[in-house]
Design a protein around this motif. Structure first.
Motif, mmCIF file in Angstrom:
data_model
loop_
_atom_site.group_PDB
_atom_site.id
_atom_site.type_symbol
_atom_site.label_atom_id
_atom_site.label_comp_id
_atom_site.label_asym_id
_atom_site.label_seq_id
_atom_site.Cartn_x
_atom_site.Cartn_y
_atom_site.Cartn_z
ATOM 1 N N VAL A 114 0.837 -1.211 0.000
ATOM 2 C CA VAL A 114 0.000 0.000 0.000
ATOM 3 C C VAL A 114 0.869 1.257 0.000
ATOM 4 N N ILE A 115 1.960 1.212 0.743
ATOM 5 C CA ILE A 115 2.854 2.383 0.772
ATOM 6 C C ILE A 115 3.466 2.639 -0.604
ATOM 7 N N LEU A 116 3.819 1.550 -1.287
ATOM 8 C CA LEU A 116 4.391 1.708 -2.627
ATOM 9 C C LEU A 116 3.346 2.246 -3.602
ATOM 10 N N TYR A 117 2.118 1.774 -3.485
ATOM 11 C CA TYR A 117 1.027 2.338 -4.307
ATOM 12 C C TYR A 117 0.935 3.843 -4.080
ATOM 13 N N ARG A 118 0.894 4.204 -2.797
ATOM 14 C CA ARG A 118 0.700 5.621 -2.461
ATOM 15 C C ARG A 118 1.850 6.484 -2.953
ATOM 16 N N ARG A 119 3.075 5.966 -2.782
ATOM 17 C CA ARG A 119 4.228 6.770 -3.235
ATOM 18 C C ARG A 119 4.175 6.958 -4.754
ATOM 19 N N LEU A 120 3.735 5.935 -5.438
ATOM 20 C CA LEU A 120 3.641 6.063 -6.890
ATOM 21 C C LEU A 120 2.502 7.017 -7.270
ATOM 22 N N MET A 121 1.409 6.901 -6.573
ATOM 23 C CA MET A 121 0.271 7.802 -6.847
ATOM 24 C C MET A 121 0.669 9.268 -6.677
ATOM 25 N N VAL A 122 1.356 9.562 -5.583
ATOM 26 C CA VAL A 122 1.681 10.985 -5.361
ATOM 27 C C VAL A 122 2.728 11.477 -6.364
ATOM 28 N N ARG A 123 3.597 10.579 -6.805
ATOM 29 C CA ARG A 123 4.558 10.990 -7.832
ATOM 30 C C ARG A 123 3.827 11.344 -9.129
ATOM 31 N N ILE A 124 2.877 10.491 -9.504
ATOM 32 C CA ILE A 124 2.104 10.772 -10.725
ATOM 33 C C ILE A 124 1.311 12.076 -10.534
ATOM 34 N N ALA A 125 0.729 12.203 -9.361
ATOM 35 C CA ALA A 125 -0.047 13.424 -9.069
ATOM 36 C C ALA A 125 0.849 14.658 -9.144
ATOM 37 N N GLU A 126 2.086 14.505 -8.701
ATOM 38 C CA GLU A 126 2.991 15.659 -8.731
ATOM 39 C C GLU A 126 3.300 16.083 -10.164
ATOM 40 N N ARG A 127 3.428 15.100 -11.034
ATOM 41 C CA ARG A 127 3.668 15.442 -12.452
ATOM 42 C C ARG A 127 2.484 16.220 -13.018
ATOM 43 N N ILE A 128 1.295 15.785 -12.678
ATOM 44 C CA ILE A 128 0.099 16.490 -13.164
ATOM 45 C C ILE A 128 0.032 17.883 -12.525
ATOM 46 N N ALA A 129 0.434 17.964 -11.265
ATOM 47 C CA ALA A 129 0.450 19.267 -10.586
ATOM 48 C C ALA A 129 1.390 20.241 -11.297
ATOM 49 N N GLN A 130 2.545 19.732 -11.732
ATOM 50 C CA GLN A 130 3.489 20.612 -12.441
ATOM 51 C C GLN A 130 2.832 21.178 -13.689
ATOM 52 N N LYS A 131 2.172 20.304 -14.414
ATOM 53 C CA LYS A 131 1.510 20.723 -15.648
ATOM 54 C C LYS A 131 0.407 21.748 -15.353
ATOM 55 N N GLU A 132 -0.268 21.545 -14.266
ATOM 56 C CA GLU A 132 -1.406 22.412 -13.930
ATOM 57 C C GLU A 132 -1.010 23.617 -13.082
ATOM 58 N N LYS A 133 0.279 23.750 -12.812
ATOM 59 C CA LYS A 133 0.764 24.830 -11.940
ATOM 60 C C LYS A 133 0.067 24.794 -10.565
ATOM 61 N N ALA A 134 -0.120 23.593 -10.058
ATOM 62 C CA ALA A 134 -0.721 23.438 -8.731
ATOM 63 C C ALA A 134 0.399 23.392 -7.694
ATOM 64 N N LYS A 135 0.117 23.862 -6.498
ATOM 65 C CA LYS A 135 1.160 23.999 -5.487
ATOM 66 C C LYS A 135 1.068 22.979 -4.366
ATOM 67 N N GLN B 27 5.065 11.145 2.004
ATOM 68 C CA GLN B 27 5.419 12.544 1.720
ATOM 69 C C GLN B 27 6.811 12.653 1.083
ATOM 70 N N LYS B 28 7.715 11.780 1.512
ATOM 71 C CA LYS B 28 9.100 11.917 1.033
ATOM 72 C C LYS B 28 9.262 11.507 -0.432
ATOM 73 N N ALA B 29 8.229 10.981 -1.041
ATOM 74 C CA ALA B 29 8.328 10.627 -2.466
ATOM 75 C C ALA B 29 8.213 11.853 -3.367
ATOM 76 N N VAL B 30 7.713 12.962 -2.817
ATOM 77 C CA VAL B 30 7.495 14.164 -3.638
ATOM 78 C C VAL B 30 7.967 15.409 -2.907
ATOM 79 N N SER B 31 8.146 16.485 -3.671
ATOM 80 C CA SER B 31 8.548 17.705 -2.968
ATOM 81 C C SER B 31 7.381 18.653 -2.716
#
Ligand code: ATP
Ligand code: MG
Length: 386
Positions: free
Chosen positions: A259-280, A303-307
């Motif tokens: 589950v932790i690995l799922y979550r870390r991957l999810m937030v990484r993908i979400a972070e990429r989308i955030a970059q595209k969307e200029k989300a903070k 949390q440590k999977a993303v900045s």
């Protein structure tokens, strides 16, 4: 009553930012009231003033329903406008109150234009006296049956008899943008509500396991978003396929960490989308201790999977409080419908509750994280719900 006065509290405190906040609020109001109902919506001395068209005047109920969900509004009132002199105010107040059934009343004045020759107290007394004499009513300052509100603003005077409560908070968009991870469960839509209430506009991401699971989870999140749209009328939803990634995690890493690995991957993908969307920020419905994956240790490792910061509006709420809020918002009944959550597939019997970052990183070495992220992003579909 062809005017509406909207009051806010918090944005009044924001000093130099006030203008920006007010402008966002004006924009949001215009988004929910049809243009044919509006002559204008403008900022005026610490308030937002709406002038309705004839058509709009006949749509009070509909307008109340919309404004009740506009974050940033503390209260609003349908008002009449009169000339800024005491006689006109007296006459109009009597005319309005004549139509009401009551025995006791009081007057309450707000004077934003300090050049007006009378103080608020003097205005209250003069209007009150006129009402007593003309309509034969009694003043009751403590427990009146009706209150006549008067606002002296710029070159106008407004009178109204009823305040409608708004939802408070900050106007959506005034705090920037966030990406909300929406699962279809009870919690994440409630997290969305709180983020929107603090002025964060949202794009949504839902991870699904199609074709390994059915379409129910996608249909569910769309239904949830339809409810949340009353707070933010236009919503973008990213539908990210997660089945392949789960398959690989399942095959190559220890059960305990799944589950932790799922979550870390999810937030990484979400972070990429955030970059595209200029989300903070990323926002989730995590609540401390609710399930094994939501211990302080595990949340820290995710949390440590993303900045970008991962904001968890429900972190310190009990499940009961969350359910209560979900019922109020109107998402609960949808959330409890059955669906196949992508993460509920292959849940380990004994999930890790105190994840160790080094061990997690070691497990991730077995995965081609980059490829999994790119693969998911490549097959992501975007829906805009208006
Ligand atoms: P929820 O009721 O929101 O599903 P939960 O108590 O079931 O929350 P988890 O399943 O551990 O908790 O999920 C924690 C958070 O991770 C969710 O609130 C949500 O923000 C995010 N999340 C989990 N699964 C998904 C998913 N399939 N798509 C998007 N976000 C998800
Ligand atoms: Mg869930």
């Amino acid at each position: 009553m062809n005017y509406i006065i909207c009051h806010y509290h918090e944005i009044g405190l924001k000093g130099k930012n006030r203008k920006v906040f007010e402008k966002v609020l004006v924009k949001n109001i215009k988004q929910v009231i049809p243009p044919e109902y509006l002559n204008y919506v403008k900022r005026i001395s610490g308030r937002i003033l709406i002038e309705l068209t004839k058509q709009g005047e006949g749509q009070q109920k509909k307008i109340i329903k919309s404004l009740k969900n506009i974050f940033g509004i503390a209260y609003f009132a349908f008002a009449v406008l009169v000339k800024q002199d005491i006689k006109s105010i007296q006459n109009k107040a009597c005319q309005l109150l004549k139509k009401e059934r009551f025995k006791t009343f009081k007057t309450e004045t707000k004077r934003a234009n300090k050049n007006f020759p009378l103080t608020s107290q003097e205005i209250n007394e003069k209007i009150g006296a006129k009402i007593c004499n003309t309509l034969n009513k009694k003043v009751d300052l403590k427990n009146p049956e009706i209150t006549c509100f008067i606002e002296i603003v710029e070159k106008f005077a407004f009178i109204y008899l009823k305040k409608h409560k708004g939802p408070g908070g900050l106007p959506v968009g005034s705090s920037g943008k966030g990406i909300l991870l929406l699962s279809g469960g009870i919690d994440s839509p409630v997290a969305a509500f709180y983020a929107l209430k603090r002025g964060i506009s949202l794009d949504f991401i839902h991870f699904h396991a199609q074709p390994y699971t059915n379409k129910a989870s996608i249909e569910k999140v769309i239904e949830l978003i339809k409810v949340l749209k009353k707070f933010q009328p236009i919503v973008k939803l990213y539908l990210v396929p997660f089945g392949e990634a789960q398959q690989e995690i399942l095959l190559k890493t220890p059960d305990k960490l799944r589950v932790i690995l799922y979550r870390r991957l999810m937030v990484r993908i979400a972070e990429r989308i955030a970059q595209k969307e200029k989300a903070k920020a990323l926002i989730t419905g995590d609540s401390i201790g609710q399930v094994a994956s939501q211990t302080l240790e595990n949340l820290g490792v995710v949390q440590k999977a993303v900045s970008l910061p991962i904001i968890k509006p429900l972190a310190c709420l009990d499940k009961e409080e969350i359910i209560q809020k979900a019922k109020e918002i109107g998402t609960y009944e949808i959330s409890i419908l059955p669906h196949q959550d992508c993460c509920a597939r292959f849940l380990p019997k004994h999930p890790e509750t105190k994840a160790d970052l080094e061990k997690v990183k070691k497990a991730e070495k077995k995965l081609n994280i980059k490829k999994l992220i790119e693969g998911a992003l490549k097959n992501t579909k975007i829906e805009v719900l208006k």
